[in-house]
Scaffold this motif. Sequence first.
Motif, PDB file in Angstrom:
ATOM      1  N   THR A 181       0.851  -1.178   0.000  1.00  0.00           N
ATOM      2  CA  THR A 181       0.000   0.000   0.000  1.00  0.00           C
ATOM      3  C   THR A 181       0.888   1.229   0.000  1.00  0.00           C
ATOM      4  O   THR A 181       1.865   1.302   0.747  1.00  0.00           O
ATOM      5  N   TYR A 184      -3.068   5.177   2.468  1.00  0.00           N
ATOM      6  CA  TYR A 184      -4.174   4.511   3.167  1.00  0.00           C
ATOM      7  C   TYR A 184      -4.870   5.481   4.109  1.00  0.00           C
ATOM      8  O   TYR A 184      -4.224   6.261   4.815  1.00  0.00           O
ATOM      9  N   THR A 188     -10.173   5.252   1.849  1.00  0.00           N
ATOM     10  CA  THR A 188      -9.510   5.051   0.567  1.00  0.00           C
ATOM     11  C   THR A 188      -8.153   4.382   0.757  1.00  0.00           C
ATOM     12  O   THR A 188      -7.566   4.425   1.838  1.00  0.00           O
ATOM     13  N   THR A 190      -4.486   3.125  -1.771  1.00  0.00           N
ATOM     14  CA  THR A 190      -3.816   2.905  -3.047  1.00  0.00           C
ATOM     15  C   THR A 190      -2.869   1.736  -2.864  1.00  0.00           C
ATOM     16  O   THR A 190      -2.038   1.747  -1.950  1.00  0.00           O
ATOM     17  N   GLU A 192      -0.282  -1.217  -4.839  1.00  0.00           N
ATOM     18  CA  GLU A 192       0.444  -1.638  -6.033  1.00  0.00           C
ATOM     19  C   GLU A 192       0.603  -3.155  -5.999  1.00  0.00           C
ATOM     20  O   GLU A 192       0.869  -3.735  -4.947  1.00  0.00           O
ATOM     21  N   THR A 218      -1.348  -0.428 -10.390  1.00  0.00           N
ATOM     22  CA  THR A 218      -1.692   0.454  -9.276  1.00  0.00           C
ATOM     23  C   THR A 218      -3.203   0.601  -9.244  1.00  0.00           C
ATOM     24  O   THR A 218      -3.815   0.997 -10.249  1.00  0.00           O
ATOM     25  N   LYS A 220      -6.443   2.283  -7.192  1.00  0.00           N
ATOM     26  CA  LYS A 220      -6.978   3.180  -6.182  1.00  0.00           C
ATOM     27  C   LYS A 220      -8.310   2.610  -5.734  1.00  0.00           C
ATOM     28  O   LYS A 220      -9.210   2.388  -6.555  1.00  0.00           O
ATOM     29  N   PHE A 233      -7.510   2.463 -11.981  1.00  0.00           N
ATOM     30  CA  PHE A 233      -6.339   1.601 -11.990  1.00  0.00           C
ATOM     31  C   PHE A 233      -5.448   1.954 -13.160  1.00  0.00           C
ATOM     32  O   PHE A 233      -5.880   2.592 -14.128  1.00  0.00           O
TER      33      PHE A 233
END
Length: 268
Positions: A181, A184, A188, A190, A192, A218, A220, A233
């Motif tokens: 991550t 965070y 929400t 993000t 990878e 990646t 989101k 993404f």
Amino acid sequence: MSPGDGNDDDLYGGTGQTRTRLPDGGQGDVYGGAARRPARSSSRSLITVVGVVVLLIAAIAFANRGDSSSNDADAKKPDTSPTAPTGTKPVTSGFAHDKQGAQSAAANYAVALVSADILKPDRRTEIVRQLFVPDKVAGLEAKFDKAYSTDFLSRLGLDTNGNAPAGQTYVSRTVPVGTKTTAYSDGTATAEVWCTGAFGTAGESTKNPVTNDWFTMTLKLRWTDGDWKVESFSQKDGPSPVNGDNKISSADEIAKAVEQYGGFTYAR
């Protein structure tokens, strides 16, 4: 940018995989102009929307070719499914509301977004509606339908339903190697996902042979209705290790492997 960001250009242009995009018919590659992954295009003309929005929902329906030959006349053909060797579909929703849950969701979704299913109109609709936040669904369905047009499928050697010709097997399997991550919060995240996989068409007359690739996705994510869902993404190439000195398998061996070994979804 990515399809989830509402920009059509993201589907078609860019440098590698951290941009989600579909193929540009004008690009070519050493495999006859067909892309290796359904959802991205790069300088090597890889076609994945990540596609791989091939990943391709944790339910990957591959066009498998049956083979009745066996060294043992009494041998039973193994029971397989697109997502689990046992035939039992793994859990692909209800991820934990924490960083680990976000990584698990991202790994599962990466597999679905770069799967062969994304090329199948009926399955694509199901994938998009299951993986993405509700306010992104309508726009993405339209973009994916436009991207995976009849002409695009034809260039991959597939029919309008995303199926390979008789005697050939279309392969798009993604394997997450690791996740992390990068952002965070309570609502929400993000994440990878470093991936490898096998992409192409197995068959004697194929112009798009099955090859291996490495890329990073990646995603989101947004916490929606008690689960992590994809907001957008993208993809980029690598990190890619040096290729090993492996014996190349025949198209028939690859097709049989796809049939006999069910694909996986992942959890962290």
